[in-house]
Write an enzyme that holds these catalytic residues in place. Structure first.
Site, PDB file in Angstrom:
ATOM      1  N   GLU A 148      -8.450 -20.082 -16.009  1.00 29.59           N
ATOM      2  CA  GLU A 148      -8.868 -20.694 -14.741  1.00 29.59           C
ATOM      3  C   GLU A 148      -9.956 -21.705 -15.086  1.00 29.59           C
ATOM      4  O   GLU A 148     -11.086 -21.337 -15.377  1.00 29.59           O
ATOM      5  CB  GLU A 148      -9.428 -19.640 -13.781  1.00 29.59           C
ATOM      6  CG  GLU A 148      -9.890 -20.248 -12.464  1.00 29.59           C
ATOM      7  CD  GLU A 148     -10.871 -19.384 -11.686  1.00 29.59           C
ATOM      8  OE1 GLU A 148     -10.964 -19.564 -10.451  1.00 29.59           O
ATOM      9  OE2 GLU A 148     -11.565 -18.554 -12.301  1.00 29.59           O
ATOM     10  N   ASP A 198     -10.562 -15.374 -16.037  1.00 24.51           N
ATOM     11  CA  ASP A 198     -11.351 -15.808 -14.889  1.00 24.51           C
ATOM     12  C   ASP A 198     -12.500 -16.692 -15.354  1.00 24.51           C
ATOM     13  O   ASP A 198     -13.133 -16.436 -16.386  1.00 24.51           O
ATOM     14  CB  ASP A 198     -11.897 -14.553 -14.185  1.00 24.51           C
ATOM     15  CG  ASP A 198     -12.603 -14.859 -12.889  1.00 24.51           C
ATOM     16  OD1 ASP A 198     -11.962 -15.411 -11.970  1.00 24.51           O
ATOM     17  OD2 ASP A 198     -13.808 -14.553 -12.781  1.00 24.51           O
ATOM     18  N   ASP A 256      -4.068   3.997   2.721  1.00 21.25           N
ATOM     19  CA  ASP A 256      -5.486   3.719   2.962  1.00 21.25           C
ATOM     20  C   ASP A 256      -5.723   2.291   3.461  1.00 21.25           C
ATOM     21  O   ASP A 256      -6.862   1.890   3.688  1.00 21.25           O
ATOM     22  CB  ASP A 256      -6.327   3.996   1.710  1.00 21.25           C
ATOM     23  CG  ASP A 256      -5.997   3.073   0.545  1.00 21.25           C
ATOM     24  OD1 ASP A 256      -5.035   2.272   0.665  1.00 21.25           O
ATOM     25  OD2 ASP A 256      -6.690   3.156  -0.490  1.00 21.25           O
ATOM     26  N   ASP A 278      -1.978  -1.267  -3.799  1.00 18.82           N
ATOM     27  CA  ASP A 278      -2.254  -0.505  -5.010  1.00 18.82           C
ATOM     28  C   ASP A 278      -1.109  -0.676  -6.014  1.00 18.82           C
ATOM     29  O   ASP A 278      -0.103  -1.337  -5.733  1.00 18.82           O
ATOM     30  CB  ASP A 278      -2.485   0.972  -4.682  1.00 18.82           C
ATOM     31  CG  ASP A 278      -1.425   1.554  -3.755  1.00 18.82           C
ATOM     32  OD1 ASP A 278      -0.235   1.307  -4.016  1.00 18.82           O
ATOM     33  OD2 ASP A 278      -1.794   2.234  -2.777  1.00 18.82           O
ATOM     34  N   ASP A 291       0.855  -1.199   0.000  1.00 22.92           N
ATOM     35  CA  ASP A 291       0.000   0.000   0.000  1.00 22.92           C
ATOM     36  C   ASP A 291       0.884   1.240   0.000  1.00 22.92           C
ATOM     37  O   ASP A 291       1.657   1.453   0.934  1.00 22.92           O
ATOM     38  CB  ASP A 291      -0.906  -0.034   1.238  1.00 22.92           C
ATOM     39  CG  ASP A 291      -1.642   1.281   1.475  1.00 22.92           C
ATOM     40  OD1 ASP A 291      -1.856   2.019   0.493  1.00 22.92           O
ATOM     41  OD2 ASP A 291      -1.995   1.552   2.636  1.00 22.92           O
TER      42      ASP A 291
END
Length: 517
Positions: A262, A204, A27, A31, A23
């Protein structure tokens, strides 16, 4: 990389679960700039490529797998400029970058779904999704008996009485792949990221997407992600292959780009179909994930898995973990024994021919983290109960220091709580410790890249004591031995390159693996 081969054929990929890696803005959520700041670590680890989980615009009902705009970055993770910098800097370090695409569904906050909800039954806007009338005198029952992979019915009713299909959370409506607009939009997304320079995609739910005509009922005994022994029309319908052929046509215009699917399909013949020359480059084989720590079971899983590349000519694709399953340390029994077994299986996996996918944190020997249901963010836990929650394997990584958040963030309130017990497992603690799990992974990846013994695509198996196995890479000569029995065993002849635990009087101890040449 093998001479003359594509870069991905024997690459070591590293899955970055973006929320939990690093991070940069305080926050409590990982990211893109956080990943950029840790590229030196990834280079030191020795991985060839990254797989980034979704960082696109999303209301985050399913941690970003509910996408509102697949061609923009969610402000939580940064900007398109941040992505471009990350990609450029990764490439400077010879690290490829692949990203997720989610063709089965969108967010219910996607512009298309908002239009569908505002439109009437039978409208073009609704035809992009799977809306149906219910059954019963007033349409009060769902159109069929399908259940969601997250638990509960796979249908939600809208105010005008129709129902829409969602094989996952209600906030993730399934797209209608019979509608040509859907394919055109995915092509646009693929080209958007390819033109920016990405090296490939992880697709996915690549065994989903296509639905059989009439949406027939499933056998209620079928598994959640299937398919299983029971009839389950939700997954692996033959029409899915046309979608992968479309994707491949796009990728073939970018010769260095690849796609991995996947695919929760355990039948080797059906899995092989996804790897035909005009479909996917790689397909996850989850047999090792589903196999307990037992040499005979692992040998069978490896042998069955290798029938897929033998059928197709495509490389095998190995993984032991990801953001949807328990971490290896916990799966193999937890505690010190779980760590030993996870280290052993890392050597087994990295000894095998083909591509390998590592999941962030496994190289630190991390276990699951117990998280109270009230603190879980996973929609599957909220629907099916804490025991089905996936957040236990998604806790942010510990980088340095003696207290949470261990350098992951400046904010002590990380998006999932980090345990104080990880103080001894930080990258800082492990990186200079020659006996650490991180050092084991670094050595194994380096040997895999540089030692000639790792050649050849076939294995031959040695005779071995009960609870053990040993195989040799044909063409290279590497020998890998695994001991899942309770007592030390004699090793095959050869020089030991690496072992997951120290040898005992020259023997391989219980819960250990070794490489020899």
């Amino acid at each position: 990389m093998r001479p003359g081969g594509a870069w991905w054929q024997d690459a070591v990929f590293y899955q970055v679960y973006v929320r939990s890696f690093a991070d940069s803005d305080g926050d409590g959520v990982g990211d893109l700039e956080g990943i950029h700041s840790r590229l030196g670590y990834l280079e030191l680890l020795g991985v060839d490529a990254l797989w980034l989980t979704p960082f696109y615009r999303s209301p985050m009902a399913d941690h970003g797998y509910d996408i509102a705009d697949p061609r923009d970055v969610d402000p939580m993770f940064g900007t398109l400029g941040d992505f471009d910098v990350l990609l450029t800097e990764a490439h400077k370090r010879n690290i490829k970058v692949t990203v997720d695409v989610v063709p089965n569904h969108t967010s219910n906050q996607h512009a298309w779904f908002k239009s569908a909800m505002a439109a009437k039954p039978g409208s073009p806007e609704r035809d992009r999704y799977i809306f149906r009338d219910g059954v019963g005198p007033k349409g009060e029952d769902p159109p069929n008996n399908w259940v969601s992979a997250f638990g509960g019915p796979a249908w939600t009713r809208v105010p005008d009485g129709q129902w829409y299909l969602h094989l996952f959370a209600p906030q993730q409506p399934d797209l209608n792949w019979a509608n040509p607009e859907v394919a055109a939009d995915l092509e646009r997304t693929l080209r958007f990221w390819l033109e920016r320079g990405v090296d490939g995609f992880r697709i996915d739910v690549a065994h989903g997407m296509a639905k059989p005509p009439g949406l027939p009922d499933m056998d209620p005994r079928a598994d959640a992600l299937g398919p299983s022994h029971y009839y389950d029309p939700r997954w692996d319908y033959d029409g899915v292959h046309e979608i992968h052929q479309m994707i491949r046509k796009v990728l073939d215009e970018y010769p260095e780009a690849m796609a991995v699917g996947e695919i929760w399909v355990t039948d080797e013949e059906r899995l092989s179909r996804y790897l035909r020359p005009d479909e996917l480059h790689l397909a996850f084989n989850f047999r090792l994930v589903l196999t307990h720590f037992d040499a005979d079971a692992m040998r069978t899983a490896i042998q069955r898995s290798l029938t897929v590349p033998a059928r197709t000519g495509a490389p095998a694709t190995w993984t032991l973990g990801n953001h949807d399953v328990w971490r290896q340390v916990s799966r193999y029994g937890g505690g010190a024994a779980g760590v030993r077994r996870a280290r052993a299986m890392a050597l087994v996996e990295l000894a095998l021919p083909g591509a390998v996918y590592l999941y962030n944190g496994e190289e630190l020997g991390l276990a699951n983290v117990e998280i109270p249901l009230a603190e879980m963010a996973d929609p599957r836990a909220k629907t099916s109960g804490a025991e089905f929650g996936r957040d236990v394997s998604r806790v942010p990584l510990p980088w340095e220091g003696d207290l949470p958040p261990f350098g992951f963030s400046r904010n002590p309130r990380t998006w999932l709580p980090m345990p104080a017990s990880w103080a001894g497992l930080t990258v800082e603690k492990q990186i200079e410790d020659a006996d650490s799990t991180l050092s084991l992974y670094r050595q194994a990846i380096e040997l895999r890249k540089t030692h000639s013994a790792f050649g050849g695509d076939e294995l031959e198996w040695y005779g071995a004591p009960a609870g053990c196995f040993a195989f040799r890479r044909k063409g290279g000569g590497l020998v890998c031995a695994l001991n899942t029995s309770a007592t030390p065993i004699a090793l095959p002849p050869g020089e030991v390159l690496l072992s997951s635990s120290p040898l005992v009087d020259g023997k391989l101890p219980a819960d250990a693996a070794a490489w020899l040449v």
